[in-house]
Design an enzyme around this catalytic site. Structure first.
Site, PDB file in Angstrom:
ATOM      1  N   ASP A  77       0.852  -1.181   0.000  1.00 20.96           N
ATOM      2  CA  ASP A  77       0.000   0.000   0.000  1.00 20.96           C
ATOM      3  C   ASP A  77       0.890   1.234   0.000  1.00 20.96           C
ATOM      4  O   ASP A  77       1.752   1.397   0.868  1.00 20.96           O
ATOM      5  CB  ASP A  77      -0.896  -0.015   1.231  1.00 20.96           C
ATOM      6  CG  ASP A  77      -1.807   1.186   1.303  1.00 20.96           C
ATOM      7  OD1 ASP A  77      -1.321   2.259   1.722  1.00 20.96           O
ATOM      8  OD2 ASP A  77      -2.985   1.080   0.940  1.00 20.96           O
ATOM      9  N   GLY A  78       0.683   2.116  -0.981  1.00 23.33           N
ATOM     10  CA  GLY A  78       1.555   3.275  -1.123  1.00 23.33           C
ATOM     11  C   GLY A  78       1.532   4.204   0.068  1.00 23.33           C
ATOM     12  O   GLY A  78       2.572   4.741   0.473  1.00 23.33           O
ATOM     13  N   ASP A 130       1.431   8.498  -8.647  1.00 23.67           N
ATOM     14  CA  ASP A 130       0.626   8.226  -9.841  1.00 23.67           C
ATOM     15  C   ASP A 130      -0.243   6.998  -9.563  1.00 23.67           C
ATOM     16  O   ASP A 130      -0.275   6.050 -10.349  1.00 23.67           O
ATOM     17  CB  ASP A 130       1.535   7.994 -11.048  1.00 23.67           C
ATOM     18  CG  ASP A 130       0.763   7.946 -12.356  1.00 23.67           C
ATOM     19  OD1 ASP A 130      -0.399   8.408 -12.375  1.00 23.67           O
ATOM     20  OD2 ASP A 130       1.315   7.442 -13.361  1.00 23.67           O
TER      21      ASP A 130
END
Length: 278
Positions: free
Chosen positions: A129-130, A147
């Site tokens: 998970d970013g 992005d």
């Protein structure tokens, strides 16, 4: 390699099944290979005759981070997609390490279709998970590229005020954030204001020339905004190695800065510090 009629029908059937199941899929047409989550939106695109090129305009605009840091050593990108930015940076910035963080293993599984290189000393893909990665990463990068999109658009966890605060905290001093935003999102203004607040107004956003994306750039620490002469000189030097419209990006950034109500070039010295009397 072109598909015969039977193979094409089989391929289309597989693509439709993937879309119905909510999985990403690949479409090939007119010399382009595209990553899709649905039939309406292209997530990433690769030219078959030049796999390393930046085929979509917003990716070329995102490379404008070089105008703020021309020689980054450590780049982190949230959202892998078809790996266009990763491939371009690995090829043109030989001193840089690049880490791509992607939450969807089905996207990562398509890396070979887009010629994304295997993990190495300079490059790795992390399935995570970013937002969690940004909050917990120990080493500070010079550049942070955001992005991250899913089937519903931009996930809230990658647009929250807390997330942008974490981006600011993670970046090294002088670090640059570049965020891909969609101008058609009714919350675009909210997201932009959150980035501005997290980065203490060291922020500028410009539109991509050919699509509806807007790219927000934000810098940590002094040196923002750059003076006009500094920005354009960097663009001139970068153009030789990055024929991706970097001068146009610099001009749009400068134009946007000059329109900002609080931006006055006479209040800044060459180091980005306020001059006396400001």
């Amino acid at each position: 390699m072109k598909l015969d009629e039977l193979s094409l029908l089989r391929y289309c059937s597989l693509a439709m099944t993937a879309a119905e199941e909510g999985r990403p899929y690949v479409v090939e047409s007119d010399g382009l290979r595209s990553l899709h989550f649905d039939a309406l939106t292209v997530q990433s695109q690769m030219r078959l005759d030049d796999p390393g090129a930046l085929a979509i305009d917003y990716t070329r605009t995102m490379m404008g981070f070089l105008l703020f840091n021309p020689e980054p050593c450590d780049i982190v990108m949230i959202g892998l997609g078809g790996g266009s930015l990763a491939k371009y940076c690995l090829r043109t910035l030989p001193r840089a390490r690049f880490t791509a963080v992607e939450i969807d293993p089905d996207v990562i599984a398509l890396r070979d279709a887009f010629g994304i290189p295997p993990d190495s000393e300079r490059f790795r893909v992390v399935c995570a998970d970013g937002a969690t990665y940004v909050r917990t990463r120990a080493r500070a990068p010079d550049v942070l590229l955001i992005d991250g999109f899913d089937r519903g658009g931009q996930p809230e966890r990658l647009c929250s005020a807390g997330f942008y605060d974490d981006c600011h905290s993670l970046l090294a001093d002088g670090g640059v954030l570049a965020v891909n935003l969609w101008s058609g999102d009714r919350r675009y203004g909210l997201y932009a204001s959150r980035i501005r607040d997290s980065f203490e107004d060291r922020f500028v956003a410009i539109g991509a020339e050919e699509d509806s994306n807007r790219i927000a750039f934000a810098c940590k620490g002094r040196g923002f905004p750059p003076r006009r002469s500094q920005l354009l000189e960097r663009a001139r030097k970068l153009t030789a190695h990055h024929p991706i419209g970097i001068m146009s990006t610099a001009q749009r950034i400068q134009s946007r800065l000059e329109r900002r109500e609080r931006y006055r070039p006479d209040l800044w010295d060459e180091d980005g510090r306020r001059t006396r009397g400001a």
